[in-house]
Design a protein around this motif. Structure first.
Motif, short mmCIF file in Angstrom:
data_model
loop_
_atom_site.label_atom_id
_atom_site.label_comp_id
_atom_site.label_asym_id
_atom_site.label_seq_id
_atom_site.Cartn_x
_atom_site.Cartn_y
_atom_site.Cartn_z
N GLU A 194 0.85 -1.19 0.00
CA GLU A 194 0.00 0.00 0.00
C GLU A 194 0.88 1.24 0.00
O GLU A 194 2.08 1.16 0.28
N VAL A 195 0.27 2.38 -0.28
CA VAL A 195 1.04 3.64 -0.35
C VAL A 195 0.49 4.61 0.69
O VAL A 195 -0.71 4.88 0.72
N THR A 204 5.03 6.85 0.45
CA THR A 204 5.88 5.76 0.93
C THR A 204 5.17 4.42 0.76
O THR A 204 4.09 4.23 1.31
N PRO A 205 5.78 3.49 0.00
CA PRO A 205 5.18 2.15 -0.10
C PRO A 205 5.40 1.36 1.21
O PRO A 205 6.49 1.41 1.78
N THR A 223 8.12 -0.79 6.31
CA THR A 223 8.42 0.19 5.27
C THR A 223 9.22 -0.43 4.14
O THR A 223 10.07 -1.31 4.36
N LEU A 224 8.92 0.02 2.92
CA LEU A 224 9.70 -0.37 1.74
C LEU A 224 10.46 0.84 1.19
O LEU A 224 11.04 0.78 0.11
N HIS A 225 10.41 1.96 1.92
CA HIS A 225 11.16 3.19 1.65
C HIS A 225 10.72 3.94 0.39
O HIS A 225 10.16 5.02 0.49
N SER A 272 5.33 -0.79 -9.55
CA SER A 272 5.48 0.61 -9.95
C SER A 272 4.54 1.46 -9.10
O SER A 272 3.34 1.19 -9.06
N LEU A 273 5.08 2.49 -8.45
CA LEU A 273 4.24 3.34 -7.61
C LEU A 273 3.20 4.08 -8.44
O LEU A 273 2.02 4.13 -8.09
#
Length: 425
Positions: A194-195, A204-205, A223-225, A272-273
């Motif tokens: 999620e974002v 932030t993903p 967190t995935l940063h 991809s965000l």
């Protein structure tokens, strides 16, 4: 407490309930004034014993020793603190008078021990890098057998004269350095990505995880940063991943176990965000952008975005900023969702924020509403440095805020400063 490094909370009555701390010092040559600095903690055996007793009484148990100690020392009622099995270790001094100070840090700790103040027995004076590394290895071998949790050891310059010459940086002494141990790690599965939208609009993903117990807490999110980090580690939904708590605090996805990747996961595109949020901020549907040379995508809406507004208000009210007690996440959510607060300035608008308006909110009685209004009023008495930090300007942390306040003296002068003047600071 340490607080923001300048102002903390007075928790004396709670500290007096810690049995290991003497109410009177031992020995004949007692200093006129002795300020001792140290750490309150809860040992693992004491934590387990306390929780077993709580469960017998059908009362809530503590989640882990670290949070249990921090919450206990800040209790308003000393009787509650007295029921908690707290311990203390001294590690240094503040102000001292009427006492000939030992020449070395080791000597200070030995002297404190003679006064009856508890000091950790696992300490040594050694010379050179080899001695430091040997101590680090010795404590690592002891780590699991220690009655308390640690995340590393601290090396300190022993000579007090040299300590004074080295001095302090913004947040810590230059004569002390931590040497950490590897973070605790566990395996779990990525259930989704999620974002989240932060205070400055940063997207932030965040990995939603199958719950896993890591370093004393159950972790469900990590967190995935940013997008680049996800692609570098090649994290995909359905992967088995190593999760660890960075600095034993923030959970992060450290690596993917590729051998355990199901076939269908390997057939997915890399995450991809922009695609995940369809080029729109998930909180306000405004356009998103990624500046050249930056790793982060950001929402372009500023305080129009409710997520940014909520985070901006929470930051403004936080302990190191304006310190508005009681203005927590749930209340801020309601203030923003009901359009009572559109910017932090609205907190001080009596037509918007008053006892009647707050008392109408969910789970908010008149007494609580009155306390919030008083806390907001009290926050007006602050420093320029705190106010600058509270405004949440990008790249302006506590140290920069203090430098700006010291240089410009008042807000009007800062607001009219040009780039050259700011760079001089």
């Amino acid at each position: 407490t340490r607080g923001d490094g300048e102002t903390g909370e007075d928790v004396t009555q709670n500290v007096r309930t810690i049995h290991r701390i003497p109410l009177r010092l031992r020995g004949a040559a007692i200093p006129e004034l002795l300020e001792v600095r140290g750490e309150v903690f809860m040992s693992r055996p004491d934590f387990e014993h306390y929780n077993a007793r709580q469960r017998e009484r059908n009362k809530p148990a503590l989640v882990n020793p670290r949070n249990g100690a921090a919450g206990s020392i800040r209790q308003l009622d000393p009787k509650i603190a007295a029921e908690r099995p707290l311990s203390f270790y001294a590690y240094g001094l503040g102000e001292v008078s009427g006492w000939p100070l030992p020449d070395s840090h080791g000597g200070v700790l030995d002297a404190l021990e003679k006064f009856g103040i508890p000091v950790c027995e696992h300490r040594t004076v050694t010379l050179g890098a080899d001695g430091l590394v040997a101590f680090h290895a010795r404590i690592l071998a002891l780590r699991d057998a220690l009655p308390f949790d640690i995340d590393g050891v601290v090396y300190k310059v022993n000579s007090r004269v040299l300590q004074e010459r080295l001095g302090f940086s913004t947040r810590e002494p230059r004569w002390a350095v931590a040497h950490k141990y590897p973070a605790q790690e566990e395996l779990t599965e990525v259930l989704g990505i999620e974002v989240q939208v932060g205070r400055t609009g940063k997207l932030t993903p965040v990995a939603r995880l199958r719950p896993v117990f890591v370093g004393g807490v159950t972790v469900t999110n990590a967190t995935l940063h940013n997008e680049d980090e996800i692609r570098r580690k090649d994290v995909r939904v359905g992967d088995t991943v190593i999760v660890r708590r960075a600095g034993d605090v923030i959970p992060e996805v450290f690596a993917v176990i590729k051998e355990r990747r199901p076939k269908y996961v390997g057939q997915q595109e890399q995450w991809s965000l922009a695609k995940a949020v369809a080029d729109r901020c998930p909180a306000c549907q405004s356009a998103i952008e990624r500046a050249e040379g930056e790793a982060d995508w950001r929402c372009t809406a500023g305080l129009y975005c409710p997520a940014q507004r909520k985070q901006a208000i929470l930051h403004f009210a936080s302990r190191r900023a304006l310190d508005i007690e009681g203005l927590g996440e749930k209340l801020v959510d309601q203030l923003v969702e009901q359009d009572l607060v559109r910017s932090v300035a609205d907190l001080y608008d009596a037509d918007r924020i008053n006892v009647e308006a707050l008392a109408d909110l969910e789970r908010m009685g008149e007494k609580s509403a009155q306390n919030i209004v008083e806390a907001i009023g009290k926050s007006k008495d602050t420093t320029l440095a705190r106010l600058i930090y509270a405004l949440g300007i990008r790249n302006v942390g506590e140290a920069t805020a203090r430098d700006l306040a010291r240089h410009f003296g008042d807000l009007a002068a800062l607001m009219t400063a040009d780039v050259e003047e700011l760079q001089r600071v």
